[in-house]
Scaffold this active site. Structure first.
Site, mmCIF file in Angstrom:
data_model
loop_
_atom_site.group_PDB
_atom_site.id
_atom_site.type_symbol
_atom_site.label_atom_id
_atom_site.label_comp_id
_atom_site.label_asym_id
_atom_site.label_seq_id
_atom_site.Cartn_x
_atom_site.Cartn_y
_atom_site.Cartn_z
ATOM 1 N N ARG A 50 0.829 -1.212 0.000
ATOM 2 C CA ARG A 50 0.000 0.000 0.000
ATOM 3 C C ARG A 50 0.862 1.260 0.000
ATOM 4 O O ARG A 50 0.559 2.244 0.666
ATOM 5 C CB ARG A 50 -0.962 0.007 1.198
ATOM 6 C CG ARG A 50 -1.914 -1.162 1.262
ATOM 7 C CD ARG A 50 -2.852 -1.205 0.062
ATOM 8 N NE ARG A 50 -3.668 -2.408 0.103
ATOM 9 C CZ ARG A 50 -3.349 -3.560 -0.480
ATOM 10 N NH1 ARG A 50 -2.215 -3.655 -1.158
ATOM 11 N NH2 ARG A 50 -4.137 -4.601 -0.402
ATOM 12 N N SER A 92 -11.415 -0.359 3.450
ATOM 13 C CA SER A 92 -10.683 -0.655 4.682
ATOM 14 C C SER A 92 -10.059 0.627 5.219
ATOM 15 O O SER A 92 -9.292 1.286 4.521
ATOM 16 C CB SER A 92 -9.582 -1.691 4.406
ATOM 17 O OG SER A 92 -10.144 -2.906 3.964
ATOM 18 N N GLU A 135 -5.526 3.921 6.180
ATOM 19 C CA GLU A 135 -5.242 3.752 4.759
ATOM 20 C C GLU A 135 -5.657 4.970 3.933
ATOM 21 O O GLU A 135 -4.925 5.377 3.033
ATOM 22 C CB GLU A 135 -5.933 2.494 4.226
ATOM 23 C CG GLU A 135 -5.595 2.170 2.795
ATOM 24 C CD GLU A 135 -6.015 0.776 2.396
ATOM 25 O OE1 GLU A 135 -6.419 0.593 1.229
ATOM 26 O OE2 GLU A 135 -5.936 -0.144 3.231
#
Length: 372
Positions: free
Chosen positions: A165, A247, A364
């Site tokens: 990520r 998420s 995130e």
């Protein structure tokens, strides 16, 4: 190019955020570059938006220019049995539509990333991934506008420094304002109607294949969409669980020593010398359940004053924000939530995991003008 004033609430999947002082829509590469240069020349703060699916904007809004990337289309620069298909997609093109088109064109490699909201240009920034697939595995190059050098710069896959990520593009972005504005993304995809090897156990079971084997790409896409929908991860106006950023926390990557302090049944996966943990497992085993919310009118005061003695909302007063009722990784707008409502839930969860396991979860989505 369109200039107007607008509330950022209408531009994000979470549906929170105050007004933009200046809002610009750019539909071509030339318009994108012109809008960025105009903001930079004026010394104006700049926020880049694609699909608005991975951003949380302050209730105060954004005191600068918000640039909506709306460039569309894709083209196959080459296609042969040896090299596969080299496909360039414009940054503003809807990501799931692009994935669908690759399946229809028998270009294989990103079908497991079906159903992810947002734009194609956002995918290399945080190395979007799901079900064992990451865009880093198929991206050949990313064409960008370098705001520091006032020039177009094309990065190869290696130069993008992809991680979990993460990427160089993300590392050089501050508060939603990137040094490198993505203009287009080039993917290198295999030819054929069979998927890339299936790496995710649950997906393999649903498809009736062994992990590491291939499946029909269209069938895999349909299965992924069904799996994501069952978890509230495919946008649906009728389902409040889909009003989220997906998420909210990344799976933490920790040392082997830290991982060893967790119970034996805690999921873990090796990542080189480190260990990746399940954020969902940590959240659930810290006492947070599906649908968890804080009591009362959250945004009217502090998170602490909004909490009940057991940390749950009153049965007769549904919260404006809560964890998804389908899984514990998403924080959702149940209707009329403000940014502070979302952040109050996020803080409760983060602090609860720290108290229980001593591990700090990292958000995130990009937080713009706000913080946990």
């Amino acid at each position: 190019m369109v200039n107007e004033q607008i509330s950022l609430r209408s531009l994000t999947t979470l549906e929170v955020g105050g007004p933009a002082r200046n809002y610009v829509v750019a539909a071509t590469e030339a318009e994108i570059i012109a809008a960025v240069r105009a903001a930079d020349d004026a010394g104006e703060p700049l926020l880049i938006l694609g699909g608005g699916s991975n951003v949380v904007v302050s209730d105060d809004g954004f005191a600068g220019t918000v640039l909506k990337i709306a460039s569309q289309g894709f083209v196959a620069n080459s296609e042969d049995s040896c090299g596969g298909a080299s496909v360039v997609v414009q940054a503003g093109h809807d990501w799931d539509d692009f994935v669908h088109q690759t399946v229809l064109h028998a270009w294989s490699g990103i079908e497991a990333l079906s159903g992810i909201p947002g734009s194609a240009g956002a995918t290399p920034v945080q190395n979007v991934g799901a079900y064992g697939c990451e865009v880093a595995q198929t991206i050949a190059a990313v064409r960008t506008w370098d705001r520091k050098k006032n020039a177009v710069h094309t990065f190869t896959n290696h130069e993008l420094k992809f991680g979990y990520r993460d990427s160089l593009l993300k590392a050089t972005t501050v508060n939603g304002s990137p040094r490198y504005v993505v203009l287009s993304v080039e993917f290198q995809l295999l030819l054929g109607r069979m998927s890339a090897p299936v790496k995710y156990a649950e997906l393999a079971r649903r498809l009736g294949v062994e992990v590491g084997k291939r499946a029909n790409s269209l069938e895999l896409r349909r299965t992924v969409l069904a799996l994501r929908a069952s978890k509230g991860m495919v946008l649906d106006p009728a389902d409040r669980d889909t009003f989220s950023t997906g998420s909210f926390y990344t799976n933490p990557v920790v040392s082997a020593e830290v991982a060893a302090t967790l119970p034996a049944d805690a999921p873990r996966w090796p990542v080189g010398d480190l260990v990746k943990l399940s954020a969902a497992w940590l959240i659930e085993h810290s006492g947070f359940t599906k649908g968890y919310g804080l009591a009362g009118e959250l945004a009217a005061g502090s998170a602490a004053s909004a909490s009940s003695s057991d940390g749950k909302h009153d049965a007769g007063t549904p919260p404006r924000a809560s964890l998804s009722t389908k899984h514990t990784l998403a924080i959702t707008n149940r209707g009329g939530a403000r940014t502070e409502d979302i952040l109050a839930i996020a803080r409760e969860v983060r602090d609860g995991v720290v108290r229980q396991f001593g591990i700090t979860l990292v958000p995130e989505p990009v937080l713009v003008g706000c913080a946990l």
